[in-house]
Design an enzyme around this catalytic site. Sequence first.
Site, mmCIF file in Angstrom:
data_model
loop_
_atom_site.group_PDB
_atom_site.id
_atom_site.type_symbol
_atom_site.label_atom_id
_atom_site.label_comp_id
_atom_site.label_asym_id
_atom_site.label_seq_id
_atom_site.Cartn_x
_atom_site.Cartn_y
_atom_site.Cartn_z
ATOM 1 N N VAL A 141 0.865 -1.190 0.000
ATOM 2 C CA VAL A 141 0.000 0.000 0.000
ATOM 3 C C VAL A 141 0.899 1.237 0.000
ATOM 4 C CG1 VAL A 141 -2.055 -1.105 0.915
ATOM 5 C CG2 VAL A 141 -0.350 -0.289 2.506
ATOM 6 N N HIS A 142 1.364 1.549 -1.196
ATOM 7 C CA HIS A 142 2.338 2.609 -1.379
ATOM 8 C C HIS A 142 1.814 3.979 -0.935
ATOM 9 C CE1 HIS A 142 4.203 -0.340 -4.164
ATOM 10 N NE2 HIS A 142 2.979 -0.526 -4.602
ATOM 11 N N ASP A 143 0.584 4.283 -1.330
ATOM 12 C CA ASP A 143 0.098 5.654 -1.226
ATOM 13 C C ASP A 143 -0.192 6.128 0.200
ATOM 14 O OD1 ASP A 143 0.406 5.791 -3.951
ATOM 15 O OD2 ASP A 143 -1.693 5.360 -4.386
#
Length: 322
Positions: A247-249
Site C-alpha cells: 500500500v504505497h500511497d
Amino acid sequence: MLPTPLFLDCDTGIDDSLALLYLLTRPDVEITGIASTAGNVATDTVVENNLAWLELCGRTDIPVHPGSPVPLVTPLRTAEDTHGPHGTGYARLATAVTAPSPVDAAHAWCRAASTHADRLVGLAIGPLTNLALALRLDPDLPTRLDRLVIMGGAFGVPGNTTPVAEWNMVVDPEAAAEVFAAFDRPDAPDPLVCGLDVTEQMSFTPAHAQRLADAAPGTRVAGYLTDALRFYFEFHDAQGEGYQAFVHDPLAAMVALDPDRASTTPAHLAVELEGALTRAMTVADRRGMLGAPNVRLVTGADVDAMLDELVDALARLGVAIG
C-alpha cells in the site's frame, strides 16, 4: 492552529483509496481539492471513484477536478489487472450523484497554490501529468508550495512495471521529468520522493484486513475495503509476492502530513526518457555528478506503526459513518 491545506493528485485505485480515506480522518488537514489523474484506471473512472468515496464519507464539499485523459506524449496504459476494472478491486462503490468541478486539474493545482501560498502541501500519488500541465501554466508554482510529496520511482530496487521502473513513472515519464526539472530551483522546496524501496515495506496483510473488519463490523467502509483488498492480495500473490498488498500511497500521505516521521537523503533525480530498456527509470545521483540535489529521497520509516495507524484510522471512519 489552522488545518494544513493539502491538494491531492491521484489515479484512484486501491491504495489511493486507502490514502484518501486516511486523509479524511485527519482533522488537522483541509483537502482543498482532488485532481483526478489517468493511471490505474481512466480519468473518468478516477473521477467517479473520488466522488463516490467522498459521498460515502459525507465530504461532498471537497471538489474533484477532472484531469487530462492521456499522458503528455505516450498512449495511456492502465492497470485493471492490479486494481480491477473499476479501480476498486471486487468492491463496487455506489454511483455518486455529485458532479465534478468544472475546473480542470491543472488549473486547480494553480488555484490551490495561489490561494494557499506558502502553506499548501501537494501530494501526488499517481502519474504526474496534471502537475506537469499546471507547471506549464504557472512555472512559479513550486515557489508557492510549502512542500511536495511524490509517490514514485525505484531506488536501488527493481521496478514493478519494467525491470527498472515504477508504475507512476512508466505511465508518464515525460511529465515526471518536467516536474523534477521545474522544482530544480533554489527558491522552491525539494520534493520528498517515496520510492518502491520504502513503499514496498508497507505490506498490508490479511491480518490487517481482519483487524479492520473486527473493529468496524458491518460498516460500509470495512465492507468495501475488504472486497478491494482481496483483489489486491490476489494480484500480488499471482505476481509471486505473497498474499499481501503493498500500500504505497498511504505511506506517502503520512509523510506529507509529517515529514519528520521519515528519514531522507538529498539527491539529484532525473528520469530516463530514451533508453530502450531503461525508459522511465528514475536515476538518483547522491554524489553531485548530475548537479545539486533537487529532491529528498525517503529512505526509511516506521512502517509497522504506519500500518497500525492506517488500520485504526480506517476503522474509526467506518464506525463513524456506519
